[in-house]
Design a protein around this motif. Structure first.
Motif, PDB file in Angstrom:
ATOM      1  N   GLU A   6      -2.413  -1.022  17.922  1.00 45.82           N
ATOM      2  CA  GLU A   6      -2.616  -0.236  16.513  1.00 45.82           C
ATOM      3  C   GLU A   6      -1.979  -0.843  15.663  1.00 45.82           C
ATOM      4  OE1 GLU A   6      -0.304   3.318  17.364  1.00 45.82           O
ATOM      5  OE2 GLU A   6      -2.050   4.462  18.096  1.00 45.82           O
ATOM      6  N   SER A   7      -3.027  -1.167  14.421  1.00 49.03           N
ATOM      7  CA  SER A   7      -2.625  -1.938  13.197  1.00 49.03           C
ATOM      8  C   SER A   7      -2.011  -0.723  12.330  1.00 49.03           C
ATOM      9  CB  SER A   7      -3.873  -2.388  12.828  1.00 49.03           C
ATOM     10  OG  SER A   7      -3.623  -2.764  11.305  1.00 49.03           O
ATOM     11  N   PRO A   8      -1.086  -1.269  11.309  1.00 45.04           N
ATOM     12  CA  PRO A   8      -0.468  -0.452  10.554  1.00 45.04           C
ATOM     13  C   PRO A   8      -1.463  -0.277   9.317  1.00 45.04           C
ATOM     14  CG  PRO A   8       0.422  -2.423  10.052  1.00 45.04           C
ATOM     15  CD  PRO A   8      -0.437  -2.513  11.554  1.00 45.04           C
ATOM     16  N   PHE A   9      -2.570  -0.716   9.434  1.00 44.80           N
ATOM     17  CA  PHE A   9      -3.640  -0.674   8.245  1.00 44.80           C
ATOM     18  C   PHE A   9      -4.980  -0.045   8.720  1.00 44.80           C
ATOM     19  CE2 PHE A   9      -0.928  -4.391   7.458  1.00 44.80           C
ATOM     20  CZ  PHE A   9      -0.194  -3.765   6.388  1.00 44.80           C
ATOM     21  N   PRO A  10      -5.768   0.632   7.859  1.00 41.58           N
ATOM     22  CA  PRO A  10      -7.189   0.926   8.075  1.00 41.58           C
ATOM     23  C   PRO A  10      -7.989  -0.109   8.430  1.00 41.58           C
ATOM     24  CG  PRO A  10      -6.481   2.017   6.177  1.00 41.58           C
ATOM     25  CD  PRO A  10      -5.393   0.989   6.337  1.00 41.58           C
ATOM     26  N   CYS A  11      -8.992  -0.139   9.152  1.00 48.22           N
ATOM     27  CA  CYS A  11     -10.154  -0.866   9.471  1.00 48.22           C
ATOM     28  C   CYS A  11     -11.274  -0.228   9.175  1.00 48.22           C
ATOM     29  CB  CYS A  11     -10.128  -1.304  10.796  1.00 48.22           C
ATOM     30  SG  CYS A  11     -11.296  -2.537  11.449  1.00 48.22           S
ATOM     31  N   ALA A  12     -12.330  -0.721   8.282  1.00 42.03           N
ATOM     32  CA  ALA A  12     -13.375   0.011   7.898  1.00 42.03           C
ATOM     33  C   ALA A  12     -14.430  -1.193   7.544  1.00 42.03           C
ATOM     34  CB  ALA A  12     -13.352   0.861   6.674  1.00 42.03           C
ATOM     35  N   THR A  13     -15.861  -0.529   7.421  1.00 46.08           N
ATOM     36  CA  THR A  13     -17.027  -1.584   7.124  1.00 46.08           C
ATOM     37  C   THR A  13     -17.795  -0.794   6.056  1.00 46.08           C
ATOM     38  OG1 THR A  13     -18.412  -0.546   9.017  1.00 46.08           O
ATOM     39  CG2 THR A  13     -16.898  -2.442   9.429  1.00 46.08           C
ATOM     40  N   GLY A  14     -18.689  -1.528   5.381  1.00 50.31           N
ATOM     41  CA  GLY A  14     -19.840  -1.084   4.606  1.00 50.31           C
ATOM     42  C   GLY A  14     -19.426  -1.475   3.062  1.00 50.31           C
ATOM     43  N   CYS A  64       0.557   3.402   9.886  1.00 49.98           N
ATOM     44  CA  CYS A  64       1.396   3.871   8.695  1.00 49.98           C
ATOM     45  C   CYS A  64       0.774   4.642   7.728  1.00 49.98           C
ATOM     46  CB  CYS A  64       1.922   2.621   8.046  1.00 49.98           C
ATOM     47  SG  CYS A  64       2.980   3.113   6.625  1.00 49.98           S
ATOM     48  N   SER A  65       0.914   6.188   7.896  1.00 49.98           N
ATOM     49  CA  SER A  65      -0.093   6.951   7.267  1.00 49.98           C
ATOM     50  C   SER A  65       0.199   6.720   5.425  1.00 49.98           C
ATOM     51  CB  SER A  65       0.630   8.454   7.472  1.00 49.98           C
ATOM     52  OG  SER A  65       2.092   8.375   6.659  1.00 49.98           O
ATOM     53  N   SER A  66       1.010   6.033   5.144  1.00 42.33           N
ATOM     54  CA  SER A  66       0.865   5.739   3.567  1.00 42.33           C
ATOM     55  C   SER A  66      -0.243   4.689   3.399  1.00 42.33           C
ATOM     56  CB  SER A  66       2.043   5.580   3.069  1.00 42.33           C
ATOM     57  OG  SER A  66       2.576   4.164   3.530  1.00 42.33           O
ATOM     58  N   ASN A  67      -0.742   3.870   4.269  1.00 38.43           N
ATOM     59  CA  ASN A  67      -1.657   3.145   4.020  1.00 38.43           C
ATOM     60  C   ASN A  67      -2.938   3.468   4.211  1.00 38.43           C
ATOM     61  OD1 ASN A  67       0.428   0.892   3.902  1.00 38.43           O
ATOM     62  ND2 ASN A  67       0.252   0.494   5.991  1.00 38.43           N
ATOM     63  N   ASN A  68      -2.943   4.586   4.575  1.00 35.58           N
ATOM     64  CA  ASN A  68      -4.513   5.317   4.477  1.00 35.58           C
ATOM     65  C   ASN A  68      -4.939   5.889   3.355  1.00 35.58           C
ATOM     66  OD1 ASN A  68      -4.913   4.702   7.258  1.00 35.58           O
ATOM     67  ND2 ASN A  68      -3.595   6.635   7.969  1.00 35.58           N
ATOM     68  N   VAL A  84       0.207   2.127  -2.831  1.00 39.28           N
ATOM     69  CA  VAL A  84       0.423   0.945  -2.167  1.00 39.28           C
ATOM     70  C   VAL A  84      -1.052  -0.148  -2.316  1.00 39.28           C
ATOM     71  CG1 VAL A  84       1.296   2.147  -0.155  1.00 39.28           C
ATOM     72  CG2 VAL A  84      -1.115   1.863  -0.035  1.00 39.28           C
ATOM     73  N   THR A  85      -1.592  -0.091  -3.317  1.00 41.66           N
ATOM     74  CA  THR A  85      -2.454  -0.987  -3.646  1.00 41.66           C
ATOM     75  C   THR A  85      -2.436  -1.670  -5.168  1.00 41.66           C
ATOM     76  OG1 THR A  85      -4.206   0.536  -4.272  1.00 41.66           O
ATOM     77  CG2 THR A  85      -4.261  -0.212  -1.926  1.00 41.66           C
ATOM     78  N   PRO A  86      -1.422  -2.304  -5.347  1.00 45.89           N
ATOM     79  CA  PRO A  86      -0.988  -2.369  -6.869  1.00 45.89           C
ATOM     80  C   PRO A  86      -2.034  -3.058  -7.794  1.00 45.89           C
ATOM     81  CG  PRO A  86       0.190  -3.654  -5.489  1.00 45.89           C
ATOM     82  CD  PRO A  86      -0.623  -2.892  -4.666  1.00 45.89           C
TER      83      PRO A  86
END
Length: 366
Positions: free
Chosen positions: A71-79, A107-111, A149-151
């Protein structure tokens, strides 16, 4: 046992819930101070035991589940087209596509993602009867939201609404710019862009013997005189765009057309003998460097002097009437900025087409 000895057990087949793992206490050796056998009955479980002494025997020093290791603390996506900064991943869609979230972060805030959604710009109008000044097209609607979380440095229009990712597919629509037109015609409206719950409206058309059209930003009004179109249509907060400038309405022969509205500054009204400049767009660093989007198209007039400039953010410049260069067109809005197209007051040639839109998504990966 020998003090300090270590034994580790893992549910390799992920079936311990139905096929229990039994740890035998082996006669005089205790487990957690007990002479009873120890049962592992949780799917995917893993435990580590260390022998300490004859009183406690083997004690458990660590437990977990196999899925936790993946389980990563970060999302994983494509596109889209994917680029990275040291801490963020950026997906840029310059045309329709699908943003696929394969997994969300532990980590929910990273989503919570940052995004901009820019619609296609409207096209400029082209010369009409009585030397009527042609107008600039309105910029496509611009909407942005910056995740904490993405400054990065966001535009003044930050705050369109938070989007928290869930696993699944997100269809992306990137609006095209309004098509260029030949003389005696009003411009064409740009098309909408969408991501999740966010829609940005296409830029308003430039008026030809008519008012400017409404949209993300309004198109300029033609010069004899007609008002510019309304921006931020339909209304959202923060506003996705501004109004187009009015036609000059002054005595001929120039009749300047109004500039199209930009994301942050309204189009300027036409004058005699000049078309109004397009309104300024919005600048954001969501891609890692500052880029301007959604500038309005410039208006034009029946004049050999300068035409209205395109607004910062991809707006196309207008083209005034100049008999020595009758085939010149109005300036096109820049592709994937949502810029409005420029008006054309030549007796031949076309107006400027609107620029296509763009959707950009940014989220934390480190």
């Amino acid at each position: 046992g020998t003090a300090g000895a270590v034994v580790a057990v893992a549910d390799y087949a992920n079936t311990a819930d139905t096929n229990n793992i039994i740890l035998k206490q082996n006669g005089s050796e205790k487990i957690e101070g007990s002479t009873d056998d120890f049962t592992v009955n949780v799917e995917g479980a893993s435990i580590t035991l260390v022998y300490v002494d004859s009183t406690k025997g083997w004690i458990i020093t660590d437990t977990g589940q196999s899925k936790d290791a993946f389980e990563s603390p970060f999302p994983c996506a494509t596109g889209g087209t994917i680029t990275n900064t040291p801490t963020c991943r950026i997906h840029t869609f310059t045309g329709p596509g699908t943003f696929t979230v394969n997994s969300i972060g532990r980590c929910s805030s990273n989503n919570l993602v940052s995004y901009i959604v820019v619609a296609g710009g409207g096209s400029g109008s082209a010369r009409n009867n009585n030397n009527n000044g042609a107008a600039g097209g309105g910029a496509g609607g611009f909407r942005e939201d910056k995740s904490p979380v993405t400054p990065y440095t966001a535009s003044p229009l930050d705050g369109a609404g938070a989007i928290t990712l869930a696993a699944g597919n997100y269809p992306i629509v990137v609006g095209g710019g309004g098509a260029a037109v030949s003389p005696q015609n009003s411009g064409n409206k740009g098309s909408d862009s969408t991501f999740s719950t966010i829609t940005s409206a296409g830029g308003g058309l430039a008026g030809g013997e008519a008012p400017g059209g409404s949209g993300g930003s309004g198109g300029g009004g033609s010069g004899t005189p007609h008002p510019g179109g309304a921006g931020n249509t339909p209304p959202v907060s923060p506003a996705q765009g501004t109004a187009g400038g009015d036609g000059s309405g002054s005595a001929g022969p120039s009749y300047g057309g109004g500039g199209g509205g930009g994301a942050t500054v309204a189009g300027t009204s036409g004058s005699n003998p000049q078309g109004g400049p397009g309104g300024t767009g919005a600048t954001t660093s969501i891609t890692g460097s500052p880029v301007a989007y959604a500038g309005g198209g410039g208006g034009s007039a029946y004049s050999t002097g300068p035409a209205g400039s395109g607004g910062t953010g991809g707006g196309g410049a207008g083209n005034n009437g100049n008999p020595s260069n009758p085939g010149t067109n109005g300036g096109a809005g820049t592709a994937n900025t949502g810029g409005g197209g420029g008006g054309n007051n030549q007796p031949a040639g076309t107006s400027g087409a609107g620029g296509s839109g763009v959707v950009i998504i940014r989220y934390k990966i480190a």
